[in-house]
Design an enzyme around this catalytic site. Structure first.
Site, mmCIF file in Angstrom:
data_model
loop_
_atom_site.group_PDB
_atom_site.id
_atom_site.type_symbol
_atom_site.label_atom_id
_atom_site.label_comp_id
_atom_site.label_asym_id
_atom_site.label_seq_id
_atom_site.Cartn_x
_atom_site.Cartn_y
_atom_site.Cartn_z
ATOM 1 N N LYS A 41 86.566 107.444 78.176
ATOM 2 C CA LYS A 41 87.754 106.937 78.860
ATOM 3 C C LYS A 41 88.920 107.870 78.572
ATOM 4 O O LYS A 41 89.073 108.372 77.459
ATOM 5 C CB LYS A 41 88.113 105.530 78.367
ATOM 6 C CG LYS A 41 86.967 104.526 78.400
ATOM 7 C CD LYS A 41 87.433 103.194 77.865
ATOM 8 C CE LYS A 41 86.270 102.225 77.725
ATOM 9 N NZ LYS A 41 85.363 102.607 76.625
ATOM 10 N N ASP A 50 81.440 108.587 73.869
ATOM 11 C CA ASP A 50 82.746 108.607 74.511
ATOM 12 C C ASP A 50 83.441 109.946 74.299
ATOM 13 O O ASP A 50 82.908 110.859 73.666
ATOM 14 C CB ASP A 50 83.617 107.430 74.040
ATOM 15 C CG ASP A 50 83.903 107.453 72.546
ATOM 16 O OD1 ASP A 50 84.010 108.559 71.975
ATOM 17 O OD2 ASP A 50 84.038 106.368 71.946
#
Length: 465
Positions: free
Chosen positions: A271, A249
């Site tokens: 994200k 991530d």
């Protein structure tokens, strides 16, 4: 090569130690660990050495060394500070053809002690031939960190099943491939994860099935910590270097990602606020799909996977599909960034508790128990609080916290790019607004922040205040 590396069997055999001090004790411990029966000769004998010999049923000869002490010995150690005596012991041993080691005198030795990494039955020895023993010890120290302590259990498991595998696979090449796959696959991982009984059960099943099986994948949910690669755990690094696929991530620092296996497939699933590169539901399905293909899947998350990392959702999906997994904790941003900023999260005089809170805004506000958050004697740590910083500070003051309460925002904590903005609930939002600040950030509120003036030790990039 001045010395040929060999491993000497001393089980139940007599070993003579000439000397009774600390050095003799260290050598005697090694001999006892190898199963030798000790004979110690010295006018005065260290109390711990005395106990060691008595526990092993050895001989204590509290007198000067005599030439007749050597016959029947499989190994002789001279560990005194009397150089003529050490030379005499060496000469007599060589005359009888008995291996001899004289401490700190390589020229008098027919055998030398290496630096040892003991993962019995797996043993690694490092030697400089007596030329640079400190260097050999430094290399041993590195090996100690690289070789998991449970490798001994793994070697023991292989030993117990060695004959059965030989019966099933009479071909040497087939056996070699089998063991290579075992030591790098799911069975080994069970042992290294502290589940040896489960590993043995899997191996039994594999052997009972005649070795015909489909490879089973596994998911490693690994916390990458706050950014500094040196803060990774040994287990995290080991799993990073053996995974076939890496799902990472946005919060995973590039320097940490570079430590993953070079030829592993990398999938970015990060994200941002209101922008998900890959929805969480799709990430969950990806983990199941990839592991079902027999792949070793690394799910690499910044910080700790169980602290605002949605790790629980991911392993819940894995458990529902019967996918093997293991979780490796990481240093969470709160402890890592606070430590590098010189802010103790608890302190006897200022904070008796600490609370981790999500600062993520939804529809321009936060749904938090503000009355609880203004209680005295606590430190508040807000994750994902950059955008919501003005609202956080405003609400804390509105619910009773003093506007002069110390507060800090840390950007890219624990890295060379770390920046720390220190102020109060009243002025921190304005201070941050005057600078170009980007995630990842962490907000700390509480009296402990003022200790930073004395305790800051890590200098990253230019600080905000």
């Amino acid at each position: 090569m001045d010395f040929l590396p060999l491993f000497h069997s001393l089980q139940g055999r007599l070993a003579l130690v000439v000397g009774g001090g600390e050095v003799a004790l260290r050598k005697a411990r090694l001999l006892a660990d190898a199963g030798a029966r000790l004979r110690v000769v010295a006018p005065q004998i260290h109390i711990e050495l005395r106990h060691l010999v008595e526990q092993g049923g050895g001989e204590l000869l509290e007198r000067d060394y005599q030439d007749g002490d050597q016959p029947g010995c499989a190994l002789i150690i001279a560990a005194t500070d009397d150089e003529p005596l050490n030379a005499e012991v060496s000469r007599a041993a060589n005359a009888r053809g008995i291996p001899v080691n004289v401490v700190d005198a390589p020229a008098l030795c027919s055998v030398i002690f290496p630096a040892i990494v003991d993962r019995s039955p797996l043993v690694v020895a490092v030697s400089s031939g007596g030329d640079a023993p400190v260097l050999a010890r430094l290399i041993r120290a590195k090996l100690e960190t690289w070789i998991p302590s449970s490798y001994g259990q793994l070697a023991g498991l292989a030993s117990r099943f060695r004959n059965r595998v030989k019966e099933l696979l009479p071909d040497l090449q087939q056996r070699r491939v089998f063991w290579e796959n075992l030591f790098q696959g799911e069975i080994a991982e069970r042992v290294l994860a502290g589940r040896p009984a489960e590993a043995e059960r899997l191996l039994e099943e594999r052997l009972a099935g005649g070795l015909a099986h489909m490879a089973t994948g596994e998911v490693y949910l690994v916390g990458a910590g706050p950014g500094d690669p040196d803060l990774l755990t040994f287990r995290a690094l080991r799993l990073m270097q053996q995974a076939d696929v890496v799902l990472y991530d946005r919060l995973v620092a590039p320097a940490i990602l570079e430590l993953c296996r070079r030829d592993a497939e990398r999938l970015y699933v990060g994200k941002r606020r209101a922008e998900h590169a890959v929805p969480q539901e799709r990430i969950n399905r990806l983990l199941v799909e990839l592991a079902s293909q027999g792949k070793r899947v690394l799910r690499l998350k910044g910080g700790d996977p169980f602290i605002f990392g949605r790790g629980g959702e991911e392993i819940d999906e894995l458990a529902a599909h019967g996918i093997p997994f293991q979780v490796v904790p990481g240093i969470t941003a709160a402890s890592g960034c606070a430590a590098y900023a010189g802010i103790p999260l608890t302190h006897r005089d200022h904070a008796q508790s600490v609370r981790f809170v999500t600062g993520h805004l939804k529809d321009g506000t936060t749904d938090l128990p503000w009355k609880d958050l203004v209680a005295p004697g606590q430190t508040l740590v807000f994750y994902m609080g950059l955008v919501g910083l003005p609202v956080i500070c405003e609400q804390l003051v509105a619910h009773g916290r003093s506007a002069q309460t110390p507060a800090a925002l840390i950007q890219q904590g624990t890295t060379a790019q770390q920046r720390v903005f220190s102020g109060t609930l009243e002025n921190l939002p304005q201070l941050v607004a005057e600078h170009e600040v980007h995630a990842p950030t962490l907000v700390i509120v509480g009296e402990v922040v003022q200790l930073r003036d004395k305790l800051a030790w890590f200098e990253g990039a230019r600080e905000g205040a």
